[in-house]
Design a protein around this motif. Structure first.
Motif, short mmCIF file in Angstrom:
data_model
loop_
_atom_site.label_atom_id
_atom_site.label_comp_id
_atom_site.label_asym_id
_atom_site.label_seq_id
_atom_site.Cartn_x
_atom_site.Cartn_y
_atom_site.Cartn_z
N ARG A 108 66.03 28.34 95.57
CA ARG A 108 65.75 28.78 96.94
C ARG A 108 64.81 29.99 96.92
NH1 ARG A 108 70.19 29.12 101.69
NH2 ARG A 108 68.86 29.95 103.33
N THR A 109 65.04 30.92 96.00
CA THR A 109 64.18 32.10 95.89
C THR A 109 62.75 31.71 95.54
OG1 THR A 109 66.03 33.52 95.25
CG2 THR A 109 63.83 34.27 94.65
N ILE A 110 62.60 30.76 94.62
CA ILE A 110 61.26 30.31 94.21
C ILE A 110 60.53 29.68 95.38
CG2 ILE A 110 60.04 28.62 92.78
CD1 ILE A 110 62.16 29.17 90.61
N LEU A 111 61.22 28.80 96.14
CA LEU A 111 60.56 28.13 97.25
C LEU A 111 60.28 29.08 98.40
CD1 LEU A 111 62.13 24.57 97.43
CD2 LEU A 111 60.02 25.31 96.36
N GLN A 112 61.12 30.09 98.59
CA GLN A 112 60.81 31.12 99.59
C GLN A 112 59.49 31.80 99.25
OE1 GLN A 112 64.16 33.73 99.42
NE2 GLN A 112 65.48 32.43 100.66
N ASP A 113 59.35 32.16 97.98
CA ASP A 113 58.12 32.83 97.54
C ASP A 113 56.91 31.93 97.73
OD1 ASP A 113 59.88 34.80 96.85
OD2 ASP A 113 59.64 34.58 94.67
N GLU A 114 57.06 30.63 97.40
CA GLU A 114 55.95 29.69 97.56
C GLU A 114 55.58 29.51 99.02
OE1 GLU A 114 57.08 26.11 95.57
OE2 GLU A 114 56.83 26.95 93.58
N LEU A 115 56.60 29.41 99.89
CA LEU A 115 56.32 29.24 101.32
C LEU A 115 55.65 30.50 101.89
CD1 LEU A 115 56.59 27.45 103.84
CD2 LEU A 115 58.81 28.53 104.25
N LEU A 116 56.09 31.66 101.45
CA LEU A 116 55.47 32.91 101.88
C LEU A 116 53.98 32.90 101.56
CD1 LEU A 116 55.75 35.83 102.96
CD2 LEU A 116 56.25 36.53 100.61
N ASP A 117 53.64 32.54 100.33
CA ASP A 117 52.23 32.51 99.92
C ASP A 117 51.46 31.44 100.70
OD1 ASP A 117 50.05 33.29 98.00
OD2 ASP A 117 50.26 31.18 97.45
N LEU A 118 52.06 30.28 100.88
CA LEU A 118 51.39 29.17 101.53
C LEU A 118 51.08 29.47 103.00
CD1 LEU A 118 50.47 26.20 101.13
CD2 LEU A 118 52.75 25.52 101.90
N THR A 119 52.08 29.98 103.73
CA THR A 119 51.88 30.21 105.16
C THR A 119 50.96 31.40 105.42
OG1 THR A 119 53.97 31.46 105.24
CG2 THR A 119 54.03 29.13 105.87
N GLN A 120 50.92 32.35 104.51
CA GLN A 120 49.98 33.46 104.66
C GLN A 120 48.54 32.99 104.43
OE1 GLN A 120 52.59 37.46 103.71
NE2 GLN A 120 51.66 36.42 101.98
N THR A 121 48.39 31.95 103.64
CA THR A 121 47.06 31.38 103.40
C THR A 121 46.60 30.52 104.57
OG1 THR A 121 47.43 31.38 101.01
CG2 THR A 121 45.69 29.95 101.85
N THR A 122 47.49 29.66 105.09
CA THR A 122 47.11 28.73 106.14
C THR A 122 47.21 29.32 107.54
OG1 THR A 122 49.38 27.85 106.34
CG2 THR A 122 47.91 26.78 104.74
N ARG A 123 48.03 30.37 107.70
CA ARG A 123 48.29 31.00 109.00
C ARG A 123 48.77 29.98 110.03
NH1 ARG A 123 50.26 35.15 108.79
NH2 ARG A 123 49.76 35.66 110.96
N THR A 124 49.55 29.03 109.58
CA THR A 124 50.17 28.06 110.48
C THR A 124 51.27 28.75 111.29
OG1 THR A 124 49.76 26.30 108.87
CG2 THR A 124 51.39 25.85 110.57
N THR A 125 51.36 28.44 112.57
CA THR A 125 52.45 28.94 113.39
C THR A 125 53.75 28.27 112.94
OG1 THR A 125 50.88 29.07 115.23
CG2 THR A 125 53.21 29.31 115.77
N VAL A 126 54.81 29.07 112.75
CA VAL A 126 56.07 28.53 112.21
C VAL A 126 57.25 29.02 113.04
CG1 VAL A 126 57.59 28.38 110.18
CG2 VAL A 126 55.10 28.56 109.86
N LEU A 127 58.15 28.09 113.36
CA LEU A 127 59.48 28.43 113.88
C LEU A 127 60.48 27.98 112.83
CD1 LEU A 127 61.37 29.51 116.03
CD2 LEU A 127 61.25 27.29 117.19
N PHE A 128 61.21 28.93 112.25
CA PHE A 128 61.99 28.70 111.04
C PHE A 128 63.45 29.07 111.32
CE2 PHE A 128 63.69 29.79 106.88
CZ PHE A 128 63.01 29.00 105.97
N ILE A 129 64.35 28.09 111.16
CA ILE A 129 65.78 28.30 111.36
C ILE A 129 66.43 28.61 110.01
CG2 ILE A 129 67.93 27.27 112.19
CD1 ILE A 129 65.78 27.57 114.34
N THR A 130 67.27 29.65 109.98
CA THR A 130 67.94 29.99 108.73
C THR A 130 69.24 30.73 109.02
OG1 THR A 130 67.74 31.16 106.61
CG2 THR A 130 66.63 32.16 108.50
N HIS A 131 70.19 30.62 108.09
CA HIS A 131 71.40 31.45 108.12
C HIS A 131 71.21 32.71 107.27
CE1 HIS A 131 73.73 27.95 109.72
NE2 HIS A 131 74.44 28.92 110.25
#
Length: 274
Positions: free
Chosen positions: A185-208
Motif C-alpha cells: 500500500r505504501t509503495i502504490l501510494q508513492d507511485e500514485l502521488l508521483d503519477l497524479t502530480q505529473t498528469t494533474r488529473t482531477t481526483v476524488l479519492f475515498i479512503t479510511h
C-alpha cells in the motif's frame, strides 16, 4: 536574497475570470428504500472540486462516501440535489474500485485497452496507448499475462492503467489500496502521488486512512456518521510537487492528530447509534 515579487498588472486590467469547478454538488442526498422504511445514507452534501485538484474524502464506515462516488460516476441517482462534472470530453470520469474490477478472462493488455475499445479507438492506436500506460506502471513484461498470475498490487496497477488510458478528465477512486498489505500500500501510494502530480488529473479519492489522505490530497474533507455530511475541511501544508518524505514531518503528525480529533466522535457515533 528575498523572493521576487510578481509585477502588478497595469491599472484597469480586468481580473482573470474564475475557473469553474470540475465537479460541483449542491444539496446532494441519497436514501435507500421507500416511504417510512427509507434509510438516509448521504447528505445533504455541497462540494466543489477545482480542475487538477486531488480531493480526499474520509469518514466512518457506512457514512456514504462510496455512495457519493457512485453518484459522481453515474452508477447511482441522487434522491435529492444534483451533481455536475464540467467536461468537454466524451468520457469525463473513470472509476477505480477496491476490488480492482479487471476481467479475469482478458490478458493485461486487453484489460488496459478495454475502455479504448468501448470508445472505438482504432486497434493500433489503442494498443499503443495501452502499452504506453503499461510501461508507465512497470507492467510491460506482463502484457500477455492474465490477472490470476498477478499479485494484488499488480492487479491494481492494471486497474489504474486502464482508467488513465482513456485520458479521463477526472479519476474517481474508491479505497483502491484497502485490500493490500501495508508495505505494498505504501509503495502504490508513492507511485500514485508521483503519477497524479505529473498528469494533474482531477481526483476524488475515498479512503479510511488519514495518512493516505494527507500524503495524497490537496484537500481532505471529513464526513460525519450516516447520513454523511461534510463537517470539516483541511488543506495539508505541503507544497507540490511533494514526496513521501513528508510522512516524517511534525506537520504531518500534527494534521493527522487534528483530523482524528474531528473523526473520532463520528466513528463512535456510527459504531453505537443513538
Amino acid at each position: 536574497m528575498g523572493a521576487a515579487h510578481p509585477t502588478p498588472p497595469p491599472p484597469g486590467t480586468p481580473a482573470p475570470a474564475p475557473v469553474p469547478p470540475k465537479l460541483r454538488a449542491r444539496g446532494l442526498a441519497r436514501s435507500f428504500g421507500r416511504g417510512a422504511h427509507a434509510l438516509p445514507a448521504l447528505g445533504p452534501v455541497d462540494i466543489e472540486i477545482a480542475p487538477g485538484e486531488f480531493t480526499c474524502l474520509v469518514g466512518p464506515s457506512g457514512c456514504g462516501k462510496s455512495t457519493l462516488l457512485r453518484i459522481a460516476a453515474g452508477l447511482l441517482r441522487p434522491s435529492a440535489g444534483e451533481l455536475e462534472i464540467r467536461t468537454a470530453s466524451p468520457r469525463p470520469a473513470a472509476m477505480i474500485f477496491q476490488d480492482y474490477g479487471i476481467y479475469d478472462w482478458k490478458n493485461v493488455l486487453a484489460n488496459v485497452r478495454f475502455g479504448l475499445d468501448i470508445q472505438r479507438v482504432p486497434r493500433r492506436e489503442a494498443d499503443a496507448r495501452a502499452r504506453d500506460w503499461l510501461a508507465r506502471m512497470g507492467l510491460s513484461e506482463f502484457a500477455d499475462a492474465y490477472p490470476a498470475a498477478l499479485s494484488g498490487g499488480m492487479r491494481q496497477r492494471v486497474a489504474i492503467a486502464r482508467a488513465l488510458a482513456v485520458e479521463p478528465e477526472m479519476l474517481l477512486m474508491d479505497e483502491p489500496f484497502a485490500a493490500l498489505d501495508a508495505q505494498l500500500r505504501t509503495i502504490l501510494q508513492d507511485e500514485l502521488l508521483d503519477l497524479t502530480q505529473t498528469t494533474r488529473t482531477t481526483v476524488l479519492f475515498i479512503t479510511h486512512s488519514l495518512e493516505e489522505a494527507i500524503l495524497l490530497g490537496d484537500r481532505v474533507l471529513v464526513m460525519s456518521a450516516r447520513p454523511g455530511r461534510i463537517i470539516a475541511e483541511h488543506r495539508p501544508p505541503f507544497d507540490r510537487p511533494r514526496t513521501a518524505d513528508i510522512r516524517a514531518t511534525t506537520e504531518f503528525t500534527a494534521l493527522k492528530a487534528e483530523l482524528w480529533d474531528v473523526l473520532r466522535g463520528e466513528v463512535r457515533r456510527e459504531a453505537v447509534p443513538a
